[in-house]
Design an enzyme around this catalytic site. Structure first.
Site, PDB file in Angstrom:
ATOM      1  N   THR A  90      12.143 -34.283-106.053  1.00 56.72           N
ATOM      2  CA  THR A  90      11.113 -35.092-106.715  1.00 56.72           C
ATOM      3  C   THR A  90      11.286 -34.916-108.220  1.00 56.72           C
ATOM      4  O   THR A  90      10.617 -34.084-108.838  1.00 56.72           O
ATOM      5  CB  THR A  90       9.695 -34.672-106.283  1.00 56.72           C
ATOM      6  OG1 THR A  90       9.603 -33.243-106.277  1.00 56.72           O
ATOM      7  CG2 THR A  90       9.377 -35.191-104.905  1.00 56.72           C
ATOM      8  N   CYS A 265      11.975 -27.396-110.427  1.00 56.53           N
ATOM      9  CA  CYS A 265      10.607 -26.940-110.105  1.00 56.53           C
ATOM     10  C   CYS A 265       9.784 -26.702-111.366  1.00 56.53           C
ATOM     11  O   CYS A 265       8.958 -27.522-111.733  1.00 56.53           O
ATOM     12  CB  CYS A 265      10.661 -25.675-109.261  1.00 56.53           C
ATOM     13  SG  CYS A 265      11.177 -25.959-107.553  1.00 56.53           S
TER      14      CYS A 265
END
Length: 439
Positions: A90, A265
């Site tokens: 993502t 992240c």
């Protein structure tokens, strides 16, 4: 008989959608216990796995060669599984907004091959509400099935730390959640097949989604604090690491250090939180400020390199700068969102094209993503400045004499060493008279 029981009896299969740094360790772990279909739409990646090569270095070639998992790029094979785990990246867009395309694309693929009685669990990091508001409707549309009647959805945020061989999947508590809490225990049971540390059952999928974004935002903010201190200490003429060493003697010191904050992240997840907060009318202050500081560190380090070159009497664009390390962190070949790029781009603004060496990184990816031609460490020579940007083992363990061999024949006080991660023995370089600086 529950789906969990059928999986344990090998009457039903688990599928892993996305076989990267996160998906592969999960898939390998499950395949030791149950039947697994490993799907990725990257044909070249699947071919590597079929040849027994682990390009992620997360599980190793031997694990790939010995696994019973079925590797495939054929989405129709997903119809043979009823428990699907989606573990795709993502990333963020250029404007720092969430890029949900990998998740929505994977959702479409799973939806087109979804059968009644299935459970779909998302591991990809998203802002709270994405699974319910975006993914479930997409699954219904693509499958023609009805959520709650024909299939159930769960969310279990990935917590794998790439390159970490200590805190592995099995040893990290797994957060699990479900769109219908009547199925929460079953989802937990499936994960307990491989997670020795146990599971934490979140009260809702939004809580589980938020937990992942927040835990990485917390780390980001703490590192930003240390980076801000480093910026100020540099002006004060104080060594940041010396301050940290003194501070860490107290029992409740948190152990954070300054540095580049990239990767998929910590360098990304806070933007997901900020995006949704602003959609709800709240302008994030602390998280946004932390991101701004951390995103500025590459330029700060590059400017420090330029100043060091100038003070040493060198013409910057005629100097040879060698950057050691390109991946976003040590011990991994992952170059996604590496903030070493910010150093490179800033140096290019001054007419410097640095040599970059990183045996962990893939040369094709380095060229494609960053337009960098990697140089073998054995071929590095005639440097004016060495920048230790990533603390790979071979760089951390490099003795002063080894580093000296990479420089031009210069007086030691003209040999510039930049230690971004503060992993080198400062005293050794100081005693040898090097022009040494660390963040």
């Amino acid at each position: 008989m529950s789906l969990y029981e059928k999986i344990m009896n090998k009457e039903e299969k688990i599928s892993l959608v996305g076989l990267g740094y996160v998906g592969m360790p999960i898939a390998i772990a499950f395949a030791k216990q149950v039947e697994v279909i490993g799907y990725d739409n990257n044909t070249a990646k699947i071919e590597q796995y079929l040849q027994g090569v682990d390009s992620t270095l997360e599980v190793g070639d031997q694990a790939i060669q010995e696994t019973s998992m079925e590797f495939t790029d054929d989405p129709s094979r997903l119809r043979d599984a009823k428990f699907h785990i989606i573990a795709v990246p993502t990333p963020i867009n250029q404007d720092k907004t969430p890029n949900l395309t990998p998740v929505t694309s994977a959702t479409q693929t799973v939806g087109e091959n979804l059968v009644k009685g299935s459970i779909v669990v998302y591991e990809s990091t998203v802002y709270p509400g994405v699974t319910e508001d975006i993914c479930i409707p997409l699954l219904e549309e693509a499958s023609g099935l009805t959520h709650g009647e024909d299939f159930i959805v769960g969310y279990s945020p990935e917590r794998i730390n790439p390159g970490d061989k200590v805190n592995t999947l099995e040893k990290i508590v797994k957060i699990v959640s479900a769109s219908d809490n009547a199925y929460l225990d079953e989802i937990a049971q499936v994960y307990e097949i491989v997670v020795e540390a146990g599971v934490h059952k979140a009260s809702s999928m939004k809580v589980a989604e938020a937990a992942k974004v927040v835990e990485n935002s917390q780390r980001d903010i703490n590192i930003a604090f240390m980076n801000e201190l480093a910026l100020v200490f540099d002006r004060m003429g104080i060594d940041s690491q010396d301050v940290i060493d003194a501070m860490d003697t107290k029992w409740n010191a948190l152990g954070f250090t300054p540095g580049l904050v990239g990767g998929h992240c910590i360098g990304v997840d806070p933007y997901y939180f900020v995006y949704e907060a602003e959609n709800l009318g709240y302008h994030s202050q602390i998280i946004s400020a932390g991101r701004e500081i951390n995103d500025s560190m590459g330029e700060f380090i590059a400017d420090k390199i330029i100043k060091k070159l100038v003070v040493s009497g060198k013409t910057p664009k005629e100097a040879k700068v060698v950057i050691l390390g390109l991946t976003f962190k040590e011990g991994t070949p992952d170059v996604r969102n590496s903030k070493v790029e910010d150093i490179i781009l800033r140096l290019r603004e001054y007419g410097i094209e640095p040599a970059v060496s990183d045996q962990w990184a893939d040369a094709e990816e380095a060229k494609e993503i960053y337009d960098v031609e990697l140089t073998d460490l054995e071929e590095v020579s005639e440097a004016d400045c060495l920048v230790f940007a990533v603390s790979h083992p071979e760089f951390k363990e490099m003795a002063v004499a080894e580093a000296d061999a990479l420089f031009k024949d210069l007086p030691n006080d003209e040999k510039i060493v930049i230690d971004v991660k503060s992993v080198l023995d400062k005293e050794s370089y100081a005693e040898a008279g090097y022009n040494f600086w660390r963040l």
